[in-house]
Design a protein around this motif. Structure first.
Motif, PDB file in Angstrom:
ATOM      1  N   THR A 181      -1.251  11.059  73.681  1.00  0.00           N
ATOM      2  CA  THR A 181      -1.125   9.955  74.617  1.00  0.00           C
ATOM      3  C   THR A 181      -0.459   8.776  73.932  1.00  0.00           C
ATOM      4  OG1 THR A 181      -3.348   9.199  74.094  1.00  0.00           O
ATOM      5  CG2 THR A 181      -3.101  10.651  76.012  1.00  0.00           C
ATOM      6  N   ASN A 182       0.030   7.870  74.749  1.00  0.00           N
ATOM      7  CA  ASN A 182       0.738   6.731  74.176  1.00  0.00           C
ATOM      8  C   ASN A 182      -0.218   5.843  73.384  1.00  0.00           C
ATOM      9  OD1 ASN A 182      -0.497   6.065  76.608  1.00  0.00           O
ATOM     10  ND2 ASN A 182       1.024   4.544  77.155  1.00  0.00           N
ATOM     11  N   SER A 183       0.308   5.261  72.328  1.00  0.00           N
ATOM     12  CA  SER A 183      -0.445   4.341  71.492  1.00  0.00           C
ATOM     13  C   SER A 183      -0.551   3.001  72.211  1.00  0.00           C
ATOM     14  CB  SER A 183       0.281   4.134  70.162  1.00  0.00           C
ATOM     15  OG  SER A 183       0.465   5.362  69.510  1.00  0.00           O
ATOM     16  N   PRO A 184      -1.499   2.163  71.794  1.00  0.00           N
ATOM     17  CA  PRO A 184      -1.564   0.827  72.401  1.00  0.00           C
ATOM     18  C   PRO A 184      -0.217   0.119  72.261  1.00  0.00           C
ATOM     19  CG  PRO A 184      -3.477   1.213  71.014  1.00  0.00           C
ATOM     20  CD  PRO A 184      -2.530   2.362  70.788  1.00  0.00           C
ATOM     21  N   ASN A 185       0.158  -0.598  73.285  1.00  0.00           N
ATOM     22  CA  ASN A 185       1.429  -1.337  73.333  1.00  0.00           C
ATOM     23  C   ASN A 185       2.654  -0.440  73.354  1.00  0.00           C
ATOM     24  OD1 ASN A 185       0.003  -3.821  73.246  1.00  0.00           O
ATOM     25  ND2 ASN A 185      -0.176  -3.601  71.029  1.00  0.00           N
ATOM     26  N   CYS A 186       2.482   0.832  73.681  1.00  0.00           N
ATOM     27  CA  CYS A 186       3.600   1.758  73.828  1.00  0.00           C
ATOM     28  C   CYS A 186       3.515   2.397  75.209  1.00  0.00           C
ATOM     29  CB  CYS A 186       3.566   2.844  72.756  1.00  0.00           C
ATOM     30  SG  CYS A 186       3.849   2.213  71.098  1.00  0.00           S
ATOM     31  N   ASN A 187       4.668   2.721  75.764  1.00  0.00           N
ATOM     32  CA  ASN A 187       4.720   3.290  77.112  1.00  0.00           C
ATOM     33  C   ASN A 187       4.804   4.815  77.135  1.00  0.00           C
ATOM     34  OD1 ASN A 187       4.809   0.757  78.468  1.00  0.00           O
ATOM     35  ND2 ASN A 187       6.952   0.561  77.879  1.00  0.00           N
ATOM     36  N   LEU A 188       5.313   5.410  76.092  1.00  0.00           N
ATOM     37  CA  LEU A 188       5.650   6.834  76.133  1.00  0.00           C
ATOM     38  C   LEU A 188       4.606   7.704  75.443  1.00  0.00           C
ATOM     39  CD1 LEU A 188       9.440   6.515  75.245  1.00  0.00           C
ATOM     40  CD2 LEU A 188       8.383   6.540  77.515  1.00  0.00           C
ATOM     41  N   SER A 189       4.164   8.727  76.143  1.00  0.00           N
ATOM     42  CA  SER A 189       3.326   9.756  75.538  1.00  0.00           C
ATOM     43  C   SER A 189       4.241  10.821  74.950  1.00  0.00           C
ATOM     44  CB  SER A 189       2.430  10.403  76.595  1.00  0.00           C
ATOM     45  OG  SER A 189       1.541   9.466  77.130  1.00  0.00           O
ATOM     46  N   GLN A 190       3.712  11.637  74.064  1.00  0.00           N
ATOM     47  CA  GLN A 190       4.477  12.764  73.552  1.00  0.00           C
ATOM     48  C   GLN A 190       4.247  13.941  74.487  1.00  0.00           C
ATOM     49  OE1 GLN A 190       3.812  13.592  69.427  1.00  0.00           O
ATOM     50  NE2 GLN A 190       4.064  11.465  68.840  1.00  0.00           N
ATOM     51  N   LEU A 191       5.328  14.577  74.886  1.00  0.00           N
ATOM     52  CA  LEU A 191       5.267  15.695  75.821  1.00  0.00           C
ATOM     53  C   LEU A 191       6.044  16.882  75.288  1.00  0.00           C
ATOM     54  CD1 LEU A 191       6.161  13.698  79.056  1.00  0.00           C
ATOM     55  CD2 LEU A 191       3.889  14.424  78.365  1.00  0.00           C
ATOM     56  N   GLN A 192       5.586  18.066  75.631  1.00  0.00           N
ATOM     57  CA  GLN A 192       6.360  19.276  75.395  1.00  0.00           C
ATOM     58  C   GLN A 192       7.054  19.631  76.703  1.00  0.00           C
ATOM     59  OE1 GLN A 192       3.177  21.882  74.142  1.00  0.00           O
ATOM     60  NE2 GLN A 192       4.177  22.165  72.173  1.00  0.00           N
ATOM     61  N   CYS A 193       8.269  20.149  76.595  1.00  0.00           N
ATOM     62  CA  CYS A 193       8.975  20.620  77.782  1.00  0.00           C
ATOM     63  C   CYS A 193       8.218  21.824  78.354  1.00  0.00           C
ATOM     64  CB  CYS A 193      10.408  20.990  77.426  1.00  0.00           C
ATOM     65  SG  CYS A 193      10.579  22.441  76.366  1.00  0.00           S
ATOM     66  N   PRO A 194       8.485  22.198  79.600  1.00  0.00           N
ATOM     67  CA  PRO A 194       7.777  23.336  80.186  1.00  0.00           C
ATOM     68  C   PRO A 194       7.916  24.637  79.389  1.00  0.00           C
ATOM     69  CG  PRO A 194       8.806  22.070  81.912  1.00  0.00           C
ATOM     70  CD  PRO A 194       9.302  21.499  80.603  1.00  0.00           C
ATOM     71  N   THR A 195       9.062  24.882  78.779  1.00  0.00           N
ATOM     72  CA  THR A 195       9.233  26.111  77.997  1.00  0.00           C
ATOM     73  C   THR A 195       8.291  26.114  76.801  1.00  0.00           C
ATOM     74  OG1 THR A 195      11.540  26.323  78.678  1.00  0.00           O
ATOM     75  CG2 THR A 195      10.865  27.523  76.685  1.00  0.00           C
ATOM     76  N   CYS A 196       8.277  25.029  76.041  1.00  0.00           N
ATOM     77  CA  CYS A 196       7.383  24.951  74.880  1.00  0.00           C
ATOM     78  C   CYS A 196       5.923  24.905  75.318  1.00  0.00           C
ATOM     79  CB  CYS A 196       7.716  23.736  74.030  1.00  0.00           C
ATOM     80  SG  CYS A 196       9.280  23.888  73.136  1.00  0.00           S
ATOM     81  N   GLY A 197       5.661  24.208  76.422  1.00  0.00           N
ATOM     82  CA  GLY A 197       4.301  24.145  76.947  1.00  0.00           C
ATOM     83  C   GLY A 197       3.780  25.521  77.312  1.00  0.00           C
ATOM     84  N   ALA A 206      11.911  12.502  78.993  1.00  0.00           N
ATOM     85  CA  ALA A 206      11.265  12.600  77.687  1.00  0.00           C
ATOM     86  C   ALA A 206      12.046  13.588  76.839  1.00  0.00           C
ATOM     87  CB  ALA A 206       9.825  13.086  77.834  1.00  0.00           C
ATOM     88  N   ARG A 207      11.844  13.491  75.563  1.00  0.00           N
ATOM     89  CA  ARG A 207      12.385  14.495  74.639  1.00  0.00           C
ATOM     90  C   ARG A 207      11.206  15.310  74.152  1.00  0.00           C
ATOM     91  NH1 ARG A 207      15.900  13.578  69.158  1.00  0.00           N
ATOM     92  NH2 ARG A 207      16.179  15.792  68.717  1.00  0.00           N
ATOM     93  N   CYS A 208      11.363  16.626  74.137  1.00  0.00           N
ATOM     94  CA  CYS A 208      10.277  17.518  73.753  1.00  0.00           C
ATOM     95  C   CYS A 208       9.719  17.116  72.389  1.00  0.00           C
ATOM     96  CB  CYS A 208      10.763  18.957  73.728  1.00  0.00           C
ATOM     97  SG  CYS A 208       9.429  20.148  73.435  1.00  0.00           S
ATOM     98  N   SER A 209       8.395  17.011  72.324  1.00  0.00           N
ATOM     99  CA  SER A 209       7.752  16.595  71.074  1.00  0.00           C
ATOM    100  C   SER A 209       7.895  17.630  69.969  1.00  0.00           C
ATOM    101  CB  SER A 209       6.277  16.269  71.313  1.00  0.00           C
ATOM    102  OG  SER A 209       5.569  17.403  71.744  1.00  0.00           O
ATOM    103  N   CYS A 210       8.348  18.817  70.282  1.00  0.00           N
ATOM    104  CA  CYS A 210       8.527  19.841  69.259  1.00  0.00           C
ATOM    105  C   CYS A 210       9.715  19.558  68.332  1.00  0.00           C
ATOM    106  CB  CYS A 210       8.722  21.209  69.908  1.00  0.00           C
ATOM    107  SG  CYS A 210       7.228  21.836  70.696  1.00  0.00           S
ATOM    108  N   TYR A 211      10.558  18.596  68.688  1.00  0.00           N
ATOM    109  CA  TYR A 211      11.732  18.353  67.864  1.00  0.00           C
ATOM    110  C   TYR A 211      11.389  17.777  66.504  1.00  0.00           C
ATOM    111  CZ  TYR A 211      11.875  13.280  68.754  1.00  0.00           C
ATOM    112  OH  TYR A 211      11.589  11.948  68.808  1.00  0.00           O
ATOM    113  N   THR A 212      10.299  17.035  66.368  1.00  0.00           N
ATOM    114  CA  THR A 212       9.935  16.466  65.069  1.00  0.00           C
ATOM    115  C   THR A 212       8.607  16.979  64.551  1.00  0.00           C
ATOM    116  OG1 THR A 212       8.851  14.570  66.096  1.00  0.00           O
ATOM    117  CG2 THR A 212      11.156  14.296  65.479  1.00  0.00           C
TER     118      THR A 212
END
Length: 114
Positions: free
Chosen positions: A89-105, A60-66
């Motif tokens: 969480t992922n939208s319907p018909n999408c596979n990827l949730s938005q995640l923060q990396c452990p540092t940002c988390g 995943a790419r950290c959600s903090c980027y955008t």
């Protein structure tokens, strides 16, 4: 006799260290993975792992980027790392949730609310 140590597999890389072509390829592959069917998803994730050098089943790419409230983090990481935080969480018909990396988390968690 020289002793050669093997490099540890990376669990996190900085998006900005990828070449422009690899950044474009990463973005395209992530978009395809987000909308992939069950038979196409894992091969796309495997390609992303090779492209980034991350030894992971899912990246995943950290959600903090955008995120307008984020820090502009450019981490690409193994989604199984302890401390990763789901921000949406992922939208319907999408596979990827938005995640923060452990540092940002750790530094500025914004868990989703129910």
């Amino acid at each position: 006799m020289a002793v050669i140590t093997h490099a540890r597999p990376s669990l996190e890389v900085d998006y900005r260290t990828l070449s422009t072509d690899d950044q474009d390829r990463f973005d395209q592959l992530m978009e395809r993975a987000d909308h992939a069917g069950p038979h196409d998803y894992q091969p796309l994730m495997d390609t992303l792992a090779v492209l980034t050098g991350i030894n992971a089943r899912d990246v995943a790419r950290c959600s903090c980027y955008t995120d307008a409230y984020g820090c502009g983090c450019a981490a690409i990481f193994d989604t199984a790392l302890p401390g990763a935080v789901v921000t949406a969480t992922n939208s319907p018909n999408c596979n990827l949730s938005q995640l923060q990396c452990p540092t940002c988390g750790h530094d500025h968690p914004r868990p989703i609310t129910d």
